[in-house]
Design a protein around this motif. Structure first.
Motif, PDB file in Angstrom:
ATOM      1  N   SER B  81     -14.186  28.083  18.616  1.00 28.66           N
ATOM      2  CA  SER B  81     -12.938  27.243  18.886  1.00 28.66           C
ATOM      3  C   SER B  81     -11.898  28.304  18.405  1.00 28.66           C
ATOM      4  CB  SER B  81     -13.000  25.645  18.541  1.00 28.66           C
ATOM      5  OG  SER B  81     -12.540  25.614  17.180  1.00 28.66           O
ATOM      6  N   VAL B  82     -12.039  28.947  17.033  1.00 30.02           N
ATOM      7  CA  VAL B  82     -10.704  29.590  16.764  1.00 30.02           C
ATOM      8  C   VAL B  82     -10.827  30.852  17.651  1.00 30.02           C
ATOM      9  CG1 VAL B  82     -10.002  31.121  14.641  1.00 30.02           C
ATOM     10  CG2 VAL B  82     -11.215  28.720  14.360  1.00 30.02           C
ATOM     11  N   LEU B  83     -11.723  31.369  17.721  1.00 31.99           N
ATOM     12  CA  LEU B  83     -11.464  32.742  18.533  1.00 31.99           C
ATOM     13  C   LEU B  83     -10.949  32.248  20.061  1.00 31.99           C
ATOM     14  CD1 LEU B  83     -14.534  34.747  17.617  1.00 31.99           C
ATOM     15  CD2 LEU B  83     -12.332  34.856  16.784  1.00 31.99           C
ATOM     16  N   LYS B  84     -11.092  31.130  20.481  1.00 37.20           N
ATOM     17  CA  LYS B  84     -10.699  30.919  21.770  1.00 37.20           C
ATOM     18  C   LYS B  84      -9.042  30.782  21.958  1.00 37.20           C
ATOM     19  CE  LYS B  84     -11.131  27.156  25.255  1.00 37.20           C
ATOM     20  NZ  LYS B  84     -11.921  25.903  25.358  1.00 37.20           N
ATOM     21  N   THR B  85      -8.544  30.100  20.621  1.00 36.96           N
ATOM     22  CA  THR B  85      -7.080  30.105  20.556  1.00 36.96           C
ATOM     23  C   THR B  85      -6.466  31.508  20.277  1.00 36.96           C
ATOM     24  OG1 THR B  85      -7.503  28.120  19.324  1.00 36.96           O
ATOM     25  CG2 THR B  85      -5.391  29.027  18.980  1.00 36.96           C
ATOM     26  N   VAL B  86      -7.253  32.319  19.294  1.00 41.59           N
ATOM     27  CA  VAL B  86      -6.604  33.498  19.149  1.00 41.59           C
ATOM     28  C   VAL B  86      -6.732  34.441  20.320  1.00 41.59           C
ATOM     29  CG1 VAL B  86      -6.902  35.511  17.779  1.00 41.59           C
ATOM     30  CG2 VAL B  86      -7.405  33.518  16.817  1.00 41.59           C
ATOM     31  N   THR B  87      -7.904  34.685  21.065  1.00 45.96           N
ATOM     32  CA  THR B  87      -7.850  35.408  22.218  1.00 45.96           C
ATOM     33  C   THR B  87      -7.121  34.790  23.462  1.00 45.96           C
ATOM     34  OG1 THR B  87      -9.813  34.287  22.890  1.00 45.96           O
ATOM     35  CG2 THR B  87     -10.345  36.304  21.904  1.00 45.96           C
ATOM     36  N   ALA B  88      -6.644  33.666  23.632  1.00 45.89           N
ATOM     37  CA  ALA B  88      -5.917  32.980  24.435  1.00 45.89           C
ATOM     38  C   ALA B  88      -4.374  33.698  24.189  1.00 45.89           C
ATOM     39  CB  ALA B  88      -5.851  31.686  24.419  1.00 45.89           C
ATOM     40  N   SER B  89      -4.191  33.622  23.023  1.00 48.54           N
ATOM     41  CA  SER B  89      -2.740  34.169  22.817  1.00 48.54           C
ATOM     42  C   SER B  89      -2.693  35.946  22.971  1.00 48.54           C
ATOM     43  CB  SER B  89      -2.330  34.129  21.125  1.00 48.54           C
ATOM     44  OG  SER B  89      -1.157  34.515  20.952  1.00 48.54           O
ATOM     45  N   PHE B  90      -3.486  36.423  22.568  1.00 50.43           N
ATOM     46  CA  PHE B  90      -3.745  38.072  22.899  1.00 50.43           C
ATOM     47  C   PHE B  90      -3.534  38.436  24.413  1.00 50.43           C
ATOM     48  CE2 PHE B  90      -6.559  38.616  18.791  1.00 50.43           C
ATOM     49  CZ  PHE B  90      -5.331  38.478  18.389  1.00 50.43           C
ATOM     50  N   LYS B 200       5.384  37.347  16.957  1.00 57.00           N
ATOM     51  CA  LYS B 200       5.505  36.331  18.000  1.00 57.00           C
ATOM     52  C   LYS B 200       3.832  35.625  18.308  1.00 57.00           C
ATOM     53  CE  LYS B 200       6.929  33.281  21.344  1.00 57.00           C
ATOM     54  NZ  LYS B 200       7.289  32.043  20.907  1.00 57.00           N
ATOM     55  N   ILE B 201       3.016  36.664  18.251  1.00 52.81           N
ATOM     56  CA  ILE B 201       1.573  36.254  18.349  1.00 52.81           C
ATOM     57  C   ILE B 201       1.152  35.526  16.931  1.00 52.81           C
ATOM     58  CG2 ILE B 201      -0.771  37.325  18.251  1.00 52.81           C
ATOM     59  CD1 ILE B 201       0.147  39.179  20.464  1.00 52.81           C
ATOM     60  N   VAL B 202       1.561  35.943  15.951  1.00 53.09           N
ATOM     61  CA  VAL B 202       1.075  35.420  14.679  1.00 53.09           C
ATOM     62  C   VAL B 202       1.591  33.934  14.743  1.00 53.09           C
ATOM     63  CG1 VAL B 202       1.600  35.516  12.058  1.00 53.09           C
ATOM     64  CG2 VAL B 202       0.915  37.529  13.202  1.00 53.09           C
ATOM     65  N   ASP B 203       2.712  33.917  15.205  1.00 57.62           N
ATOM     66  CA  ASP B 203       3.531  32.611  15.021  1.00 57.62           C
ATOM     67  C   ASP B 203       2.700  31.565  16.041  1.00 57.62           C
ATOM     68  OD1 ASP B 203       6.102  30.952  14.163  1.00 57.62           O
ATOM     69  OD2 ASP B 203       6.025  30.888  16.226  1.00 57.62           O
ATOM     70  N   GLU B 204       2.276  31.955  17.184  1.00 58.87           N
ATOM     71  CA  GLU B 204       1.579  31.205  18.322  1.00 58.87           C
ATOM     72  C   GLU B 204       0.108  30.935  17.651  1.00 58.87           C
ATOM     73  OE1 GLU B 204       3.071  33.062  22.453  1.00 58.87           O
ATOM     74  OE2 GLU B 204       0.947  33.241  21.799  1.00 58.87           O
ATOM     75  N   LEU B 206      -0.999  30.827  14.602  1.00 58.75           N
ATOM     76  CA  LEU B 206      -1.140  30.048  13.591  1.00 58.75           C
ATOM     77  C   LEU B 206      -0.743  28.490  13.952  1.00 58.75           C
ATOM     78  CD1 LEU B 206      -0.205  32.380  10.517  1.00 58.75           C
ATOM     79  CD2 LEU B 206      -2.418  31.981  11.445  1.00 58.75           C
ATOM     80  N   SER B 207       0.497  28.410  14.802  1.00 55.53           N
ATOM     81  CA  SER B 207       0.844  27.276  15.161  1.00 55.53           C
ATOM     82  C   SER B 207      -0.427  26.500  16.198  1.00 55.53           C
ATOM     83  CB  SER B 207       1.851  27.298  16.246  1.00 55.53           C
ATOM     84  OG  SER B 207       2.891  27.964  15.499  1.00 55.53           O
ATOM     85  N   GLY B 208      -0.925  27.249  16.963  1.00 55.51           N
ATOM     86  CA  GLY B 208      -2.086  26.519  17.732  1.00 55.51           C
ATOM     87  C   GLY B 208      -3.364  26.380  17.173  1.00 55.51           C
ATOM     88  N   LEU B 209      -3.532  26.824  15.957  1.00 56.46           N
ATOM     89  CA  LEU B 209      -4.846  26.559  15.172  1.00 56.46           C
ATOM     90  C   LEU B 209      -4.507  25.233  14.344  1.00 56.46           C
ATOM     91  CD1 LEU B 209      -5.894  30.018  13.837  1.00 56.46           C
ATOM     92  CD2 LEU B 209      -6.997  28.522  15.765  1.00 56.46           C
ATOM     93  N   GLU B 210      -3.195  24.808  14.212  1.00 59.57           N
ATOM     94  CA  GLU B 210      -2.924  23.440  13.235  1.00 59.57           C
ATOM     95  C   GLU B 210      -3.559  23.717  12.082  1.00 59.57           C
ATOM     96  OE1 GLU B 210      -4.505  20.691  16.222  1.00 59.57           O
ATOM     97  OE2 GLU B 210      -2.583  20.966  17.547  1.00 59.57           O
ATOM     98  N   ILE B 211      -3.115  24.459  11.243  1.00 58.26           N
ATOM     99  CA  ILE B 211      -3.502  24.670  10.013  1.00 58.26           C
ATOM    100  C   ILE B 211      -2.554  24.110   8.838  1.00 58.26           C
ATOM    101  CG2 ILE B 211      -5.281  26.357  10.414  1.00 58.26           C
ATOM    102  CD1 ILE B 211      -3.134  28.316   9.219  1.00 58.26           C
ATOM    103  N   ALA B 350       1.510  36.828   6.735  1.00 60.06           N
ATOM    104  CA  ALA B 350       1.437  35.212   6.900  1.00 60.06           C
ATOM    105  C   ALA B 350       0.478  34.379   5.838  1.00 60.06           C
ATOM    106  CB  ALA B 350       0.927  35.013   8.400  1.00 60.06           C
ATOM    107  N   VAL B 351       1.159  33.494   5.473  1.00 56.72           N
ATOM    108  CA  VAL B 351       0.687  32.879   4.374  1.00 56.72           C
ATOM    109  C   VAL B 351       0.696  31.392   4.765  1.00 56.72           C
ATOM    110  CG1 VAL B 351       0.711  32.068   1.815  1.00 56.72           C
ATOM    111  CG2 VAL B 351       1.642  34.281   2.719  1.00 56.72           C
ATOM    112  N   ALA B 352      -0.408  30.498   4.496  1.00 59.49           N
ATOM    113  CA  ALA B 352      -0.722  29.339   4.911  1.00 59.49           C
ATOM    114  C   ALA B 352      -0.776  28.309   3.575  1.00 59.49           C
ATOM    115  CB  ALA B 352      -1.494  29.134   5.995  1.00 59.49           C
ATOM    116  N   PRO B 353      -0.096  28.173   2.595  1.00 62.07           N
ATOM    117  CA  PRO B 353      -0.273  27.410   1.454  1.00 62.07           C
ATOM    118  C   PRO B 353      -1.123  26.279   1.441  1.00 62.07           C
ATOM    119  CG  PRO B 353       2.030  27.383   1.919  1.00 62.07           C
ATOM    120  CD  PRO B 353       1.508  28.034   2.894  1.00 62.07           C
ATOM    121  N   LYS B 354      -0.885  25.528   2.389  1.00 58.67           N
ATOM    122  CA  LYS B 354      -1.306  23.994   2.214  1.00 58.67           C
ATOM    123  C   LYS B 354      -2.496  23.920   3.104  1.00 58.67           C
ATOM    124  CE  LYS B 354       2.745  21.956   0.137  1.00 58.67           C
ATOM    125  NZ  LYS B 354       3.757  21.118   0.500  1.00 58.67           N
TER     126      LYS B 354
END
Lengths: 524, 524
Positions: B81-90, B200-204, B206-211, B350-354
């Motif tokens: 499921s993670v790779l699906k989000t990532v590759t969709a953005s790529f 832009k890809i990093v932003d997309e 990490l937003s898409g993964l809802e972390i 990129a950092v996701a502290p929480k």
């Protein structure tokens, strides 16, 4: 990296370099094949480099290791499309997926692949820890996984690369690093139900991949053992005679019989009996599977052999289940005698004889005098003893199928090359400008499209030429292109062009994403 | 497999076994830690097994190699499921994908990872061919691929496992075999356009993964070099002072300053100047990125430093492009000083502290007294020199980003465990029977559903209990179940039940697939 060698390792390397130096001098004196000399020099330079004493002066040959290759975008696109079909079928049948490490403790692999296979295992260097080897297939790691985690029930697939130090034959697709794609059902279930599902999956996948006609040969270990026993063939010749019989798909009976008599010590009474059994489908080409199974069981001797009768009755059930599942590709073939190192029950093998017809690969192979067929594209069977090799008390019967996924990749690659429809990226629209100084406008449009889920690209240049941008679209087979200029920006519209037909229309910026989606859906 | 050893290898093994035997005896005499003794015994047994003299009597420990693990169905489902989000953005950004062999010629990797990294490379045993090593990352193989194939333009991603003989810390997610996920753009393009797309890809992604909240620190090598030069720090201390400065995200300035003075030989004049530069964001928390860049360039000394000015003007362009792309996560951070072995321009992290807040992982880590944050989840930058290491004449500038994909897997795994929504298979409907002797009826229904594209399963038992079948559906979170009995078969209907709500309705067999599709679409 050069400082990680122990003194003993340095000593070994130094000795090997010295020996290679001597060998190269001797070869030169003998005026040996220059290619051979070159190879030995390269080997020596590599060892010197490993020693760290002499850097190869930045001049080593840029290559991938012997028997391996990079998968470029075109190969990867084929792979992705094939795997999509395959995994969709696995998931339709409720399968989960797992992955295991690329290397295993050496002990895990030891003794699992026979004498020949064992020699082909890649070992990792002992760097002061466990002794490790690269996985040789996915089946042994699967059995290790089941035993280690005490899993008694699972329906899983595993798609990953395996490693064999075989003599590579790149033109025939034999590599040292290659993908395997296995589906297996582990667990104690009622007769032939898992087998039938494996055959359904083979049928679905091969139909779905559209590789032309295929069929699935089906046999049973007990049928082979029964036929051999009734023909009077000693048990210790089971494996070697199996390998002769298995050649019957390509070789005439007379040749196979001669091999069994002259090389393997059978007499003509034995081969005559055996021939009547294993050629039963060939002799009775019009019979259905269930007729073949009934009739062969009436042959002299076979009707009294318990093993044979058990094998036949199991296959009769399987054939009935295949009928229920609408599988028309399965053929009972008493001459199928493959993979019997660990199979204990039903065995099957799918063949797609005309998959490469009309492709460049077929022609290339013909030129080498090799047959154009591709042989086995999937094979499998029941193996009830493997998990027990790791956990003697465990009773975890397994049945599975392994797709010849590299062959399927090669078939699809050859067929798609013939059609030249392959795309390596999925870009739907390219945002181009007809005038200078519109970089930020192109970026803004792309941003809106990306945020709307449209796959979009633009040129990473401040002032690209329109022709260059359009050529990029044609080369990359991007179906749509947006063209903006000053007029369009003022009127808040864009020109949306079909790259192939060159039809254009003006579309308001506000409804651009929907217009693109609509056009794309019509193009598919 | 035991017969592939050369005489020299046998001798080495025998010596090692003898040494281990001596060590074990000494440890026992000293009453050493039993765990240590056990490990040495296991090492000795393994070497004995490799020698083939003594089989480990089928009693070796079933495990995966140190620092590796199997990925079971639950982990794989998260990964997919993670790779699906990532590759969709790529793919949305027009990327292609490639793969390279898992091992490379040892020379390819040599000298690319510094002294520390080099020691962690896995080597393959010399089995009489090339000297090979396992890939340590995906960047060096990418550069080798570009140089070897003379590719000057590509936008590619590569998701694959890499290997490091590091000390594993499983509880902190540090393994010896782990996935990397890299996106890179190679080619000569106009200023900051590829960088902006990476961000832009990093932003997309990490937003898409809802972390949860994340931000992206941004800096530039020339800004660091300029600040260091103006602070009077000698060039040969660049790397070591970078590593001090980079701690500022977790460590107070006073501690970092003390380290630079006491351990790294700076004086307080130097650290005071440097502090004013690298803490500029901390000191001016309310300024925007472009304000920060303008103001820092006015500081004494910096305004005259050409490198610094070039770095700032480049980042100003990048910040403007990020604004166009609607990226709000980027923060100019002059203290970001990471990965400077090969980066030559902009760098980002990129950092996701929480991301782990409220999960079991957070609690476990708290118990160990470790911070619950997950640190970097993506990092990258511009590296213009790497391809030139393989092909000195090639000028192939590159910029990219590598996602901390194992951390992202762990975050999603922890979050999904908290929600317990995870499914490991995609089965939509289970075909059950309420009475005996309905096996073939269940098979027929499944066949129709499969052929219609519905994901369906049934029990591989002739006469399963209804309760067992329903329990299976609940355990596996299969949303729908079909229940058939004699009545249903006569009337050509089935009972279709929602497993969670237990609502049931009768559906005609003829419209079953559509009814299931409709229900599934409502459940999503």
């Amino acid at each position: 990296m050069s400082s990680t060698l122990s003194e003993a390792q340095r000593k070994t390397l130094q000795d090997e370099i010295k020996a290679l130096g001597d060998e190269i001098r001797a070869l030169k004196t003998d005026k040996a094949d220059p290619q051979l000399i070159k190879e030995r020099v390269a080997a020596m330079l590599q060892k010197k480099a490993a020693l760290g004493d002499e850097q190869p002066s930045g001049k080593f040959v840029l290559k991938t290791p012997k028997g391996t290759r990079d998968y470029g975008p075109a190969s990867m696109a084929v792979r992705e499309s094939v795997l999509k079909t395959v995994t969709a079928s696995f998931k339709k049948h409720g399968a989960e997926t797992i992955d295991t490490p690329v290397f295993e403790l050496r002990e895990v692999l030891m003794g699992k692949y026979g004498e020949e296979g064992g020699k082909l295992v890649y070992d990792l260097q002992d760097q002061g820890g466990e002794l490790l080897s690269m996985r040789y297939d996915l089946t042994v790691p699967f059995a290790r996984y089941l035993a280690m985690n005490k899993i008694t029930n699972i329906k899983r697939y595993h798609i990953a690369k395996v490693y064999r130090r075989d003599q590579p034959v790149m033109t025939r697709g034999r590599y040292r690093e290659f993908y395997q794609c296995d589906f297996d059902i582990a667990g104690q279930y009622d007769l032939m139900l898992p087998e039938a599902e494996c055959l359904k999956i083979v049928d679905e996948v091969l139909s779905g991949l559209e590789i032309g006609d295929f069929y699935v040969n089906l046999n049973h270990r007990l049928i082979l053992e029964g036929m051999f026993a009734v023909a009077g063939i000693p048990a210790d010749k089971f494996k070697t005679i199996c390998s002769s019989v298995d050649k019957l798909d390509k070789t005439p009976w007379a040749e196979v019989e001669e091999e069994m008599i002259k090389e393997k010590g059978l007499n003509s009474e034995q081969t005559t009996k055996l021939g009547a059994f294993v050629r039963f489908r060939e002799i009775n080409p019009t019979l259905s599977n269930s007729e073949l199974l009934s009739k062969i069981a009436e042959l002299e001797g076979l009707s009294n052999n318990d093993k044979f009768k058990k094998g036949v009755s199991e296959l009769q059930v399987l054939i009935e289940y295949c009928d229920i599942y609408g599988i028309k590709s399965v053929k009972f073939e008493p001459a199928l005698a493959r993979g019997l190192d660990y199979y204990t029950g039903a065995i099957y093998e799918a063949v797609a004889p005309k998959a490469l017809e009309g492709t460049a690969v077929e022609k290339a192979e013909d030129a080498e005098g090799q047959p154009a067929g591709v042989g086995s594209v999937a094979a499998g069977g029941r193996y009830d003893g493997l998990v027990g090799m790791f956990s003697p008390k465990a009773n975890v019967p397994c049945v599975g199928v392994s797709f010849g996924i590299e062959r399927l990749f090669a078939i699809k690659e050859a067929r798609q090359a013939a059609q030249s429809v392959l795309r390596t990226s999925e870009t739907e629209v390219f945002v181009a400008s007809a005038q200078k100084n519109l970089l930020k406008e192109r970026m803004k449009i792309c941003k809106e499209l990306w945020d709307d889920g449209i796959k979009a690209e633009f040129a990473y240049k401040a002032n690209p030429k329109l022709l260059t941008q359009l050529q990029y679209c044609e080369e990359r087979k991007i179906p749509l292109v947006i063209i903006i200029g000053e007029r369009e920006i003022q009127e808040k519209i864009v020109k949306l062009r079909n790259v192939a037909s060159r039809e254009e229309e003006d579309v308001p910026l506000s409804s651009l994403a929907n217009a693109i989606r609509e056009k794309i859906s019509k193009l598919l």
